[in-house]
Scaffold this active site. Structure first.
Site, PDB file in Angstrom:
ATOM      1  N   LYS A 151      82.099  59.799  66.619  1.00  0.00           N
ATOM      2  CA  LYS A 151      83.457  59.251  66.713  1.00  0.00           C
ATOM      3  C   LYS A 151      84.171  59.546  65.412  1.00  0.00           C
ATOM      4  CE  LYS A 151      82.828  57.127  70.739  1.00  0.00           C
ATOM      5  NZ  LYS A 151      83.589  57.219  71.959  1.00  0.00           N
ATOM      6  N   LYS A 177      75.427  62.895  70.574  1.00  0.00           N
ATOM      7  CA  LYS A 177      76.167  63.702  71.542  1.00  0.00           C
ATOM      8  C   LYS A 177      77.633  63.857  71.192  1.00  0.00           C
ATOM      9  CE  LYS A 177      77.651  61.779  75.448  1.00  0.00           C
ATOM     10  NZ  LYS A 177      78.980  61.242  75.065  1.00  0.00           N
ATOM     11  N   HIS A 267      77.533  63.404  81.707  1.00  0.00           N
ATOM     12  CA  HIS A 267      78.569  62.404  81.421  1.00  0.00           C
ATOM     13  C   HIS A 267      79.409  62.259  82.673  1.00  0.00           C
ATOM     14  CE1 HIS A 267      81.874  60.252  79.620  1.00  0.00           C
ATOM     15  NE2 HIS A 267      81.178  60.119  78.506  1.00  0.00           N
TER      16      HIS A 267
HETATM   17  C1  CAP Z   1      81.237  55.370  74.511  1.00  0.00           C
HETATM   18  C2  CAP Z   1      81.828  56.589  75.111  1.00  0.00           C
HETATM   19  C3  CAP Z   1      81.288  56.983  76.514  1.00  0.00           C
HETATM   20  C4  CAP Z   1      81.344  55.891  77.551  1.00  0.00           C
HETATM   21  C5  CAP Z   1      81.490  56.385  78.944  1.00  0.00           C
HETATM   22  C6  CAP Z   1      83.341  56.474  75.248  1.00  0.00           C
HETATM   23  O1  CAP Z   1      81.775  55.120  73.241  1.00  0.00           O
HETATM   24  O2  CAP Z   1      81.607  57.693  74.296  1.00  0.00           O
HETATM   25  O3  CAP Z   1      82.022  58.089  76.906  1.00  0.00           O
HETATM   26  O4  CAP Z   1      80.166  55.174  77.438  1.00  0.00           O
HETATM   27  O5  CAP Z   1      81.355  55.377  79.873  1.00  0.00           O
HETATM   28  O6  CAP Z   1      84.000  57.485  75.023  1.00  0.00           O
HETATM   29  O7  CAP Z   1      83.806  55.413  75.649  1.00  0.00           O
HETATM   30  P1  CAP Z   1      81.684  53.683  72.577  1.00  0.00           P
HETATM   31  P2  CAP Z   1      80.055  55.279  80.790  1.00  0.00           P
HETATM   32  O8  CAP Z   1      80.219  53.374  72.361  1.00  0.00           O
HETATM   33  O9  CAP Z   1      82.420  53.788  71.263  1.00  0.00           O
HETATM   34  O10 CAP Z   1      82.328  52.707  73.511  1.00  0.00           O
HETATM   35  O11 CAP Z   1      78.864  55.329  79.887  1.00  0.00           O
HETATM   36  O12 CAP Z   1      80.196  53.953  81.465  1.00  0.00           O
HETATM   37  O13 CAP Z   1      80.091  56.410  81.709  1.00  0.00           O
HETATM   38 MG    MG Z   2      82.734  59.113  75.362  1.00  0.00          MG
END
Ligand code: CAP
Ligand code: MG
Length: 421
Positions: A151, A177, A267
């Site tokens: 991030k 990732k 994903h």
């Molecule tokens: C999580 C994340 C993932 C989500 C997707 C995001 O980041 O990288 O893409 O988990 O949802 O972009 O939100 P955070 P899911 O840990 O900062 O929230 O796993 O439900 O498919």
């Molecule tokens: Mg994400």
């Protein structure tokens, strides 16, 4: 009503059976139209219909049970309607035109069952959960894997990305990732990023003595994905990520069918466009089954706690389905992610057990002492949870964890985060 036969008993090895929720002013008529349109019928009688086509290939609605404002129906499709190993084709049948018909107000594909022989015509995961555990050396000590997403989601350059990845690995993270919307933008070109991050992976591996994994997001058109996957392989990578819904099942199958010898991380970005409305669309369970058939090794399934939708019964059901036995297709490693922090780990282990990947982006990089401390805190939370030690107790002797829950425990900053006790 040629396509409704409430006395019909589906054949375990001969029929694909779907479960759908339907809303319509005339449920029986809608049932007939759905089964017709998704198999051999059309809106009127046709002179070209053959008796053998109707007899051998017509779908049959064999159960209609009123529920909510509509009905849950079961439809049997003769397996001959489907082409071996073709995910888009099964969707064009059981989840095709039927969603758009005027006679149907709402329609939701809840689940499907397929004969084992047909299931075996799909490649399924190359590695599956056990294969991933073998690579990472966790086959015996079966703790959850921990992962992070670099991030900010997009914006860092390749050098900055590699630094964040290195810090996470050095702090104890197994799996790093790319985010779903990072591919090869001008500020972070794919080749340079992959080369630098894989270099950082090697460094972290030699310093920690632990095997690490990096999921490079190759999502693009198929020929571009293949070039990117080959680049990852040539630079010593062991994993690629595909946004399986936006790239599509055809793209995913194309990549899986190359037998690249790398783990495929699936994903599910955009899944909720199909799955979120409980009265219409395609639920996550069938999407997850299709992803397993197509060949993902790891798949985002939701987390119950955290920021993404999905209740306990549903998400646990998806986990058990993709991680359980199924016609010889390898079990998929379920990934819990989205708004997670170390404080959620005990709940996750209680709900899902140890055979999951716990992923935190904000919950790692948001640690007051930075990424490395956040990674360590997540690892400490896993150590505590698998040993059944309450986090606050473990935190007394583990500095990073102690600082982490202090920031998140009351959920003030994420009021939407649910806590399961
Ligand atoms: C999580 C994340 C993932 C989500 C997707 C995001 O980041 O990288 O893409 O988990 O949802 O972009 O939100 P955070 P899911 O840990 O900062 O929230 O796993 O439900 O498919
Ligand atoms: Mg994400």
């Amino acid at each position: 009503m040629d396509f409704v036969d409430l006395r019909y008993k589906p054949e375990k090895n001969g029929d694909v059976v779907t479960t759908v929720y339907v809303e319509s002013k005339d449920l029986k008529k809608a049932a007939n139209e759905i089964a017709a349109e998704s198999s051999v019928g059309t809106w009127t009688k046709i002179s070209t219909m053959k008796e053998r086509v109707m007899r051998n290939l017509a779908a049959r609605v064999f159960s209609i049970r009123k529920e909510g404002g509509g009905a849950v129906m079961k439809i049997a499709y003769p397996v001959e309607l489907f082409e071996d190993g073709n995910v888009p084709q099964i969707l064009s049948d059981i989840a095709g035109n039927i969603f758009g018909m005027k006679g149907v107000d709402n329609l939701r594909l809840l689940d499907f069952e397929i004969p084992d022989k047909y299931a075996r015509s799909f490649k399924g995961p190359e590695f599956g959960m056990e294969g991933v555990r073998r690579i990472m050396g966790t086959s015996k000590n079966r703790r959850p894997h921990i992962g992070t997403i670099v991030k900010p989601k997009v914006g860092l350059n390749p050098k900055e990305t590699a630094k964040v990845a290195y810090d996470a690995w050095a702090g104890g993270i197994d799996f790093v990732k790319d985010d779903e919307n990072l591919t090869s933008q001008t500020f972070c070109k794919f080749e340079e990023r992959i080369a630098r991050v894989l270099e950082a992976k090697e460094k972290a591996e030699s310093e920690t003595g632990k095997k690490k994994m990096y999921a490079a997001n190759i999502t693009a058109s198929s020929e571009v994905m293949l070039g990117r996957a080959e680049f990852v392989k040539a630079h010593g990578g062991n994993c690629i990520m595909v946004d399986i819904i936006t790239a599509g099942f055809s793209g995913l199958q194309f990549i899986r069918n190359q037998k690249l010898g790398m783990v495929i991380h699936g994903h599910r970005a955009m899944y909720a466009a199909f799955a979120r409305n409980k009265r219409h669309g395609i639920a996550m369970l069938p999407l997850a089954k299709l992803a397993r058939m197509a060949g993902v090794d790891q798949l985002h399934i939701g987390a119950v706690v955290g920021k993404m939708e999905g209740g306990r019964g549903e998400v646990l059901g998806i986990h058990k389905t993709i991680n359980g036995k199924w016609a010889g297709l390898k079990p998929v490693f379920s990934v819990c992610s989205g708004g997670l922090a170390p404080e959620n780990v005990p709940d996750l282990v209680r709900i899902f057990g140890n055979d999951i990947v716990i992923q935190a982006g904000g919950g790692v990089h948001g640690h007051p002492n930075g990424t490395r401390a956040g990674a360590t805190a997540l690892l400490q939370a896993v150590e505590a949870a698998v040993r059944g030690i309450p986090l606050d107790k473990y935190a007394k002797t583990h500095e990073e964890l102690r600082l982490s829950p202090a920031k998140w425990s009351l959920g003030k900053q994420y009021s939407h985060r649910t806590k399961i006790v």
